[in-house]
Design a protein around this motif. Structure first.
Motif, PDB file in Angstrom:
ATOM      1  N   ALA A  62       0.909  -1.244  -0.034  1.00  0.00           N
ATOM      2  CA  ALA A  62       0.001   0.155   0.048  1.00  0.00           C
ATOM      3  C   ALA A  62       0.736   1.278  -0.031  1.00  0.00           C
ATOM      4  CB  ALA A  62      -0.912  -0.104   1.307  1.00  0.00           C
ATOM      5  N   HIS A  65       0.848   3.974  -2.792  1.00  0.00           N
ATOM      6  CA  HIS A  65      -0.205   4.970  -2.844  1.00  0.00           C
ATOM      7  C   HIS A  65       0.407   6.437  -2.496  1.00  0.00           C
ATOM      8  CE1 HIS A  65      -3.512   2.458  -3.778  1.00  0.00           C
ATOM      9  NE2 HIS A  65      -3.272   1.653  -2.632  1.00  0.00           N
ATOM     10  N   ARG A 165      -9.106   5.278  -8.244  1.00  0.00           N
ATOM     11  CA  ARG A 165      -9.153   4.124  -7.698  1.00  0.00           C
ATOM     12  C   ARG A 165      -9.449   2.783  -8.491  1.00  0.00           C
ATOM     13  NH1 ARG A 165     -11.661   3.730  -1.697  1.00  0.00           N
ATOM     14  NH2 ARG A 165     -10.865   5.822  -0.744  1.00  0.00           N
ATOM     15  N   THR A 213     -10.294  -0.446  -2.632  1.00  0.00           N
ATOM     16  CA  THR A 213     -10.793  -0.216  -1.381  1.00  0.00           C
ATOM     17  C   THR A 213      -9.933   0.931  -0.400  1.00  0.00           C
ATOM     18  OG1 THR A 213      -9.307  -1.886  -0.390  1.00  0.00           O
ATOM     19  CG2 THR A 213     -11.429  -2.637  -1.308  1.00  0.00           C
ATOM     20  N   ARG A 214      -8.941   1.379  -1.284  1.00  0.00           N
ATOM     21  CA  ARG A 214      -8.014   1.985  -0.419  1.00  0.00           C
ATOM     22  C   ARG A 214      -8.017   3.689  -1.082  1.00  0.00           C
ATOM     23  NH1 ARG A 214      -3.364  -1.377  -1.919  1.00  0.00           N
ATOM     24  NH2 ARG A 214      -3.574  -3.283  -0.882  1.00  0.00           N
ATOM     25  N   ASN A 215      -7.841   4.628  -0.025  1.00  0.00           N
ATOM     26  CA  ASN A 215      -7.658   5.954  -0.524  1.00  0.00           C
ATOM     27  C   ASN A 215      -6.277   6.001  -1.369  1.00  0.00           C
ATOM     28  OD1 ASN A 215      -6.154   8.697  -0.255  1.00  0.00           O
ATOM     29  ND2 ASN A 215      -7.801   9.055   0.985  1.00  0.00           N
ATOM     30  N   GLY A 219      -3.217   5.142   0.863  1.00  0.00           N
ATOM     31  CA  GLY A 219      -3.528   3.702   1.218  1.00  0.00           C
ATOM     32  C   GLY A 219      -4.434   3.424   2.395  1.00  0.00           C
ATOM     33  N   GLU A 220      -4.875   4.250   3.103  1.00  0.00           N
ATOM     34  CA  GLU A 220      -5.825   3.965   4.176  1.00  0.00           C
ATOM     35  C   GLU A 220      -7.230   3.184   3.712  1.00  0.00           C
ATOM     36  OE1 GLU A 220      -8.296   5.925   7.695  1.00  0.00           O
ATOM     37  OE2 GLU A 220      -7.033   7.343   6.301  1.00  0.00           O
ATOM     38  N   ILE A 221      -7.703   2.247   4.224  1.00  0.00           N
ATOM     39  CA  ILE A 221      -8.593   1.269   3.596  1.00  0.00           C
ATOM     40  C   ILE A 221     -10.024   1.987   4.015  1.00  0.00           C
ATOM     41  CG2 ILE A 221      -9.733  -0.921   3.633  1.00  0.00           C
ATOM     42  CD1 ILE A 221      -7.370  -2.121   4.387  1.00  0.00           C
ATOM     43  N   SER A 222     -10.984   2.067   2.997  1.00  0.00           N
ATOM     44  CA  SER A 222     -12.082   2.732   3.297  1.00  0.00           C
ATOM     45  C   SER A 222     -13.028   1.433   3.754  1.00  0.00           C
ATOM     46  CB  SER A 222     -13.035   3.105   2.209  1.00  0.00           C
ATOM     47  OG  SER A 222     -12.162   4.173   1.435  1.00  0.00           O
TER      48      SER A 222
END
Length: 284
Positions: A62, A65, A165, A213-215, A219-222
């Motif tokens: 991740a 990102h 995304r 699924t990530r910003n 890289g933060e997961i939604s």
């Protein structure tokens, strides 16, 4: 609720995005040449690999990102162009770093090795790049209306973030949401169509990975992204959609799919796709 797919549309190529280095940011262009391998020239042409030759991508780490990239290929995306520059900036670095993809790949690899914390190099495939789907090596296609609908499923996401995304190559205007679902047919068949003067075959809906699924910047997961997407995707399917195309290799149905994977016949090499090209097909 089902999407309202109608024949009263004029699907038009509104946007072309290529991703010169696999997993890094894309570059929007007005015209793209078809490569000798039936891909968009310069799309996923380079890939980052580790010492074992394994591709380093966002599925694997991740951290990617947190890396921004900009590409400068001069006035046109063409093999004859010598100006193939990439500028990189890490999230924790105010400095931008520019490298020539034609002459400075070792220096670029050294910088990326420092960024990732392990040794990497770059490999190149000028024929058809490094697509995820080896059997559908052409560009992916989605409708602008589709991406706008996804924004309503996730109120915190705007259209630009949804585009980043899902990383689709070709975007169609003049259609309803999920119109691109009509571009794949029976399990053993294809839908033949044409964009401008370039012939295509639609193969299947693109299976998605953890990346959406990530910003796209952190890289933060939604939370609950894949679950919500899957539920909404199933609810908005047209009754005419071929559900067999949503089955995986174990024959289980999986609705975590978006955009249409394609093939371009090798006979189309050298032709150009251009924004404002119209999509036509004898299938409807």
């Amino acid at each position: 609720m089902t999407s309202n797919i109608t024949t009263h549309t004029q699907p038009t190529l509104a946007q072309i995005v290529i991703y010169p280095i696999k997993s890094l940011d894309g570059k929007s262009v007005n015209s793209a040449k078809i490569s000798t391998g039936g891909a968009l020239e310069f799309d996923r042409r380079w890939a980052i690999v580790d010492d074992r030759g394994k591709i380093v991508n966002a599925k694997r780490t991740a951290k990617i990102h947190q890396l921004r990239s900009w590409f400068d290929f001069g006035d046109a995306v063409s093999e004859v162009e010598n100006r193939q520059l990439i500028t990189l900036q890490a999230a924790d670095d105010n400095t931008c770093h520019t490298f020539s993809l034609a002459t400075e790949l070792p220096s670029l690899a050294h910088w990326l090795s420092d960024f990732f914390g392990f040794s990497v190099s770059l490999i190149e495939n000028v024929v058809n790049g490094f697509p995820d789907d080896q059997s559908a090596y052409g560009p992916t296609i989605v409708s602008t209306a589709t991406l706008e609908t996804i924004c309503t499923w996730f109120p915190g996401l705007d259209l630009a973030e949804v585009r980043r995304r899902f990383r689709t190559n070709l975007e169609l205007s003049g259609t309803t949401a999920f119109w691109e679902d009509r571009l794949f047919a029976a399990p053993d068949g294809v839908v033949n169509f044409q964009l401008g003067n370039v012939r295509f075959s639609g193969i299947n809906p693109c299976q998605r990975c953890p990346v959406p699924t990530r910003n796209s910047f952190t890289g933060e997961i939604s939370p609950e992204f894949q679950k919500t997407f899957t539920q909404q995707r199933q609810l908005t399917l047209s009754p005419t959609v071929n559900l067999a195309k949503f089955k995986n290799f174990t024959r289980q149905t999986n609705f975590y799919r978006l955009s249409t994977n394609t093939q371009i016949p090798l006979s189309e090499a050298g032709k150009f796709l251009n924004t404002d090209d119209i999509l036509v097909s004898n299938n409807w």
